[in-house]
Design a protein around this motif. Structure first.
Motif: not given
Length: 434
Positions: A202-205, A218-227, A250-254
Motif C-alpha cells: 500500500a506504500n509508494t516510495y 526512501l521518501t513517502w507520504l503519510n497523508g500529506s506529510t513527507p517522511k 505495519s510494514q518493515t523493510i530490511t
C-alpha cells in the motif's frame, strides 16, 4: 598521631607480607598467553564449517559485503559485492594472525579487500592517495568475539569488519553466483530521470540510491506529510541488505530480494516488506521541499561561500555531458564549476574556475540574475550579463543554455552541505552542488 602511626605500621606489615609471597598473578608468560590467544582466534576462523558472511564499514563511509572461507594453511577465499567480477568469481589470497600492539588479523596479499583501500582513485572511485579509507590489517579485541560473530577494527583508518558465521545454504549461494545476481540492483543507475518510485504493497516510495556512498533514501507520504528514511546498504546472495531496517506502520523493510532486471524495458523489480514492485520514473519529487531552492541560494550569501561542482551537468544518463572537465584557459586546467549568489545586487556568477599550478582564477563566465523562486518550489534562472569572452558553442555556453531553461530546477538537499539541482522540464538533467 597515634592512630596515624598504627595505620602506617599496618601498611608496612602488608607491604612486607606481599613482598614475601611466591604466588604470581599469571602462571604463564605474556608471550605464551598471546600466542595461545592468536591460536584460538585462528581456530575460530578456520573451524567455521561454511565460512563467514562479512561486512566492512570503511573509514571513508559506506558498507560492503564479503564472504570469507579461511583454511589452516593461511589461505582465505573470498567474494565481494564491489563489482560484477568480484561477486561472480572467488579470489584466494593469504592471511595471518600476528602479535602487534594488539593481536591482529592481516590480509597480506592483494585481494578484493585491498581494492577498497587502494590509493589509486581509478580503482575504487575514492580519494586519490586514500581510496575509500578502508583497511586490510585489523586489531582483535577479545570482548568483540562470540561463538558466531567476530568484530575487528582497522589499524589505520578504523574501518569496522564484522564477521558472522555463514550457513551451508549461504555458502552454496556464493558458490552458485547468487551474489552476482544481487548486483542487478546496480542497474537502477540506468534510469534516465533523476526521480524514481516503487510501490510496495500500500506504500509508494521515492527511492534515491547513491552507489558511491552506498546509501538508500526512501521518501513517502503519510497523508500529506513527507517522511524520509536513509540507510547504508550492502549486497548479499539474497539481495540488498539494509544496515538499519525501515519501519513504516505495519510494514518493515530490511532490504530488497528477488531482484530482476529487464534491459529491453529498463525495468528493475524487487520484493521488500512482504510485497513486490517495479521501479518507475517520475519527473518531479514525490514531495517538493518548497523552501529548498531559496535556502540553497541564501546559504552562501550568509556564509560568504559559494557552490561548486566537479563535473558540471549530468544529461540523459551521461556524467559531465558538456565536458567541462576538459576546459582549459591557456595552459591552466579546469578546477571546478562555481555558482556564487549575490556577486552584486543585480547578478550571480556561474562559471568555470581554472587552476594554474599556484592558484585558482576566473577567466570567463555567465552572470545570471538572482533566480525567481516559484510557489511550487522551483528556481528559474535568466541571463543578466557575462564576464570575459565566452567561447562560442563550448562547454560553458552549453552549460548556461541549460541553466537558463525556462522550466527551471528543483533543488534537492542531499546532505547538510550538498544539493542536486534537477531540471523541472523532464528530470533528465541535473548538477550536484557541494
Amino acid at each position: 598521631m597515634k592512630r596515624s602511626f598504627l595505620y602506617l605500621l599496618f601498611l608496612t606489615t602488608v607491604f612486607f607480607s606481599c613482598e614475601n609471597k611466591d604466588d604470581t598473578v599469571f602462571e604463564e608468560s605474556a608471550d605464551v598467553r598471546l600466542n595461545a590467544a592468536l591460536a584460538s582466534y585462528e581456530k575460530q576462523l578456520v573451524e567455521a564449517p561454511y565460512g563467514w558472511n562479512a561486512v566492512i564499514y570503511p573509514g571513508g563511509g559506506g558498507s560492503y559485503g564479503f564472504y570469507f572461507k579461511f583454511d589452516d594453511k593461511n589461505r582465505v577465499t573470498m567474494y565481494s559485492d564491489f563489482s560484477d567480477a568480484s561477486a561472480a568469481k572467488s579470489k584466494e589470497s593469504s592471511y595471518r594472525l600476528k602479535a602487534m600492539q594488539t593481536p591482529s588479523l592481516i590480509f597480506d596479499t592483494y585481494s578484493y579487500l585491498h581494492v577498497l583501500a587502494d590509493p589509486d582513485d581509478e580503482v575504487n572511485g575514492g580519494t586519490l592517495g586514500e581510496g575509500l579509507k578502508s583497511d586490510f590489517e585489523f586489531s582483535i579485541y577479545g570482548d568483540s568475539l562470540t561463538a558466531d560473530r567476530m568484530a575487528f577494527v582497522g589499524r589505520k583508518n578504523q574501518s569496522r569488519l564484522v564477521l558472522t558465521k555463514a550457513t551451508q545454504a549461504q555458502a552454496t549461494a556464493y558458490a552458485n553466483g547468487d551474489l552476482a545476481k544481487a548486483l542487478l540492483f546496480n542497474n537502477i543507475g540506468k534510469y534516465i530521470p533523476y526521480f524514481k518510485r516503487v510501490t510496495l504493497g500500500a506504500n509508494t516510495y521515492e527511492i534515491t540510491v547513491n552507489q558511491n556512498s552506498r546509501t538508500i533514501k526512501l521518501t513517502w507520504l503519510n497523508g500529506s506529510t513527507p517522511k524520509t528514511f536513509t540507510t547504508n546498504y550492502y549486497l548479499t546472495p539474497a539481495g540488498v541488505a539494509f544496515v538499519s531496517p525501515l519501519v513504516n506502520g505495519s510494514q518493515t523493510i530490511t532490504g530488497f530480494g528477488n531482484i530482476t532486471w529487464n534491459a529491453n524495458t529498463t525495468q528493475l523489480g524487487f520484493s521488500g516488506g512482504g510485497a513486490t514492485g517495479t521501479v518507475v520514473s517520475a519527473i518531479k519529487p514525490i514531495s517538493v521541499d518548497l523552501a529548498a531552492s531559496k535556502r540553497w541560494w541564501q546559504t552562501p550569501i550568509e556564509s560568504g561561500g559559494d557552490w561548486r561542482s566537479w563535473k558540471g551537468f549530468h544529461v540523459n544518463g551521461v556524467d559531465d555531458a558538456f565536458k567541462v572537465a576538459d576546459l582549459k584557459s591557456d595552459e591552466s586546467i579546469f578546477a571546478f564549476y562555481i555558482y556564487q549568489p549575490g556577486v552584486s545586487s543585480r547578478n550571480d556568477l556561474f562559471a568555470p574556475i581554472f587552476y594554474d599550478g599556484a592558484s585558482i582564477f576566473l577567466d570567463y563566465g555567465h552572470a545570471p540574475a538572482p533566480p525567481t523562486f516559484t510557489a511550487d518550489g522551483r528556481a528559474i534562472f535568466a541571463p543578466a550579463g557575462t564576464y570575459g569572452t565566452i567561447p562560442a558553442g563550448g562547454a560553458a555556453a552549453e552549460s548556461a543554455k541549460l541553466l537558463y531553461d525556462p522550466s527551471g530546477f528543483y533543488l534537492i538537499q542531499t546532505s547538510d552541505e550538498t544539493y542536486d539541482m534537477v531540471s523541472a522540464k523532464d528530470a533528465k538533467s541535473w548538477i550536484t552542488w557541494e
